[in-house]
Scaffold this motif. Structure first.
Motif, PDB file in Angstrom:
ATOM      1  N   UNK A  55       0.867  -1.181   0.000  1.00 61.90           N
ATOM      2  CA  UNK A  55       0.000   0.000   0.000  1.00 61.90           C
ATOM      3  C   UNK A  55       0.899   1.224   0.000  1.00 61.90           C
ATOM      4  N   UNK A  56       0.699   2.113  -0.987  1.00 59.60           N
ATOM      5  CA  UNK A  56       1.491   3.337  -1.077  1.00 59.60           C
ATOM      6  C   UNK A  56       0.616   4.537  -0.738  1.00 59.60           C
ATOM      7  N   UNK A  57       1.244   5.656  -0.452  1.00 61.90           N
ATOM      8  CA  UNK A  57       0.495   6.854  -0.108  1.00 61.90           C
ATOM      9  C   UNK A  57      -0.174   7.492  -1.313  1.00 61.90           C
ATOM     10  N   UNK A  58       0.191   7.089  -2.504  1.00 64.43           N
ATOM     11  CA  UNK A  58      -0.439   7.671  -3.682  1.00 64.43           C
ATOM     12  C   UNK A  58       0.226   7.292  -4.986  1.00 64.43           C
ATOM     13  N   UNK A  59       1.456   6.826  -4.923  1.00 64.09           N
ATOM     14  CA  UNK A  59       2.146   6.415  -6.149  1.00 64.09           C
ATOM     15  C   UNK A  59       1.637   5.073  -6.635  1.00 64.09           C
ATOM     16  N   UNK A  60       1.645   4.884  -7.952  1.00 65.48           N
ATOM     17  CA  UNK A  60       1.263   3.585  -8.505  1.00 65.48           C
ATOM     18  C   UNK A  60       2.265   2.535  -8.040  1.00 65.48           C
ATOM     19  N   UNK A  61       1.762   1.390  -7.645  1.00 64.23           N
ATOM     20  CA  UNK A  61       2.594   0.376  -7.015  1.00 64.23           C
ATOM     21  C   UNK A  61       2.175  -1.004  -7.501  1.00 64.23           C
ATOM     22  N   UNK A  62       3.137  -1.895  -7.598  1.00 62.74           N
ATOM     23  CA  UNK A  62       2.853  -3.282  -7.953  1.00 62.74           C
ATOM     24  C   UNK A  62       3.780  -4.211  -7.197  1.00 62.74           C
TER      25      UNK A  62
END
Length: 252
Positions: A123-130
């Motif tokens: 879970x990121x604060x707002x950046x796209x993540x995978x």
């Protein structure tokens, strides 16, 4: 830090060291002995569509793994909030990438992966993540799989390795590509053989290709995974310099 308590005993949850300060990583594994009461509780936390999908798995192990992954995601999202795990709703982007429903006013991004009873959530604060996690398997399988998954340079480097190292290298490359595909939102539509990862000072480096025209927009990491597993994380940089990082795949 607040968050809903979750009733029955939980499977072991481990917070992984995160190479990105704004990304939380959590890993959970199915217990060796099934706890039916805890399994029923996790199942009830899921949404109706998630429960319906869970019941379509033929193998109980696959069903339990799916339920654990989605329960872990909901639990992680609720940490530090007043939203109970069962209350989250999600929408989907063009190619099925899930995101938190807008009514929550929550800009966080997330990704989850599961394999062989082991589940990983980011879970990121707002950046796209995978993220992706895979159990190690043989790298000398069908030749078509290797050629459809690896770039020519990666195939050359893989062939030069001792046989005992090829398996681990192939799985690590696969997790990096799958994590990137999830972050982009393209999934397996992304042509893996067009993505090229090399190593610099022990860290993965994404190369420029016909598909990835701006690799500097993405930061990828190999993660600390349990024995016999490999895992990876990819995130979009905080201040991208180019609008469209993947040719032929539009972000939403």
């Amino acid at each position: 830090m607040t968050g809903a308590r979750d009733g029955p005993p939980r499977p072991s949850i481990r917070e992984l060291p995160s190479p990105e300060p704004d990304v939380v990583l959590r890993l959970a594994r199915l217990p060796g002995t099934a706890d039916e009461a805890a399994g029923r509780h996790r199942f009830r936390v899921l949404s109706d569509p998630e429960r319906q999908r869970a019941t379509r798995f033929r193998r109980q192990a696959d069903r339990d793994e799916y339920v654990l992954a989605h329960w872990l995601l909901r639990l992680t999202l609720s940490t530090g909030t007043s939203v109970p795990p069962q209350s989250w709703d999600f929408t989907q982007e063009q190619y099925g990438r899930p995101r938190i429903a807008r009514r929550f006013g929550d800009a966080r991004q997330f990704s989850l992966s599961h394999a062989a009873g082991t589940c990983l959530v980011a879970v990121s604060t707002g950046r796209r993540v995978g993220v992706d996690i895979e159990r190690r398997r043989r790298a000398d399988g069908p030749r078509a799989l290797l050629h459809n998954s690896l770039s020519p340079d990666e195939l050359t480097r893989l062939a030069a390795l001792p046989a005992a190292q090829r398996e681990s290298e192939f799985i690590q490359l696969w997790t990096l590509k799958e994590a990137l595909a999830k972050a982009v939102g393209a999934g397996l539509r992304l042509p893996f053989a067009d993505l090229d990862f090399s190593w610099r000072n022990g860290r993965p480096l994404l190369g420029r290709s016909a598909t990835v025209t701006a690799p500097e927009l993405w930061t990828c990491h190999c993660l600390d995974a349990p024995a016999d597993f490999r895992a990876a994380l990819c995130v979009r940089t905080a201040h991208p310099t180019t609008a469209v990082p993947i040719r032929g795949v539009g972000e939403t």
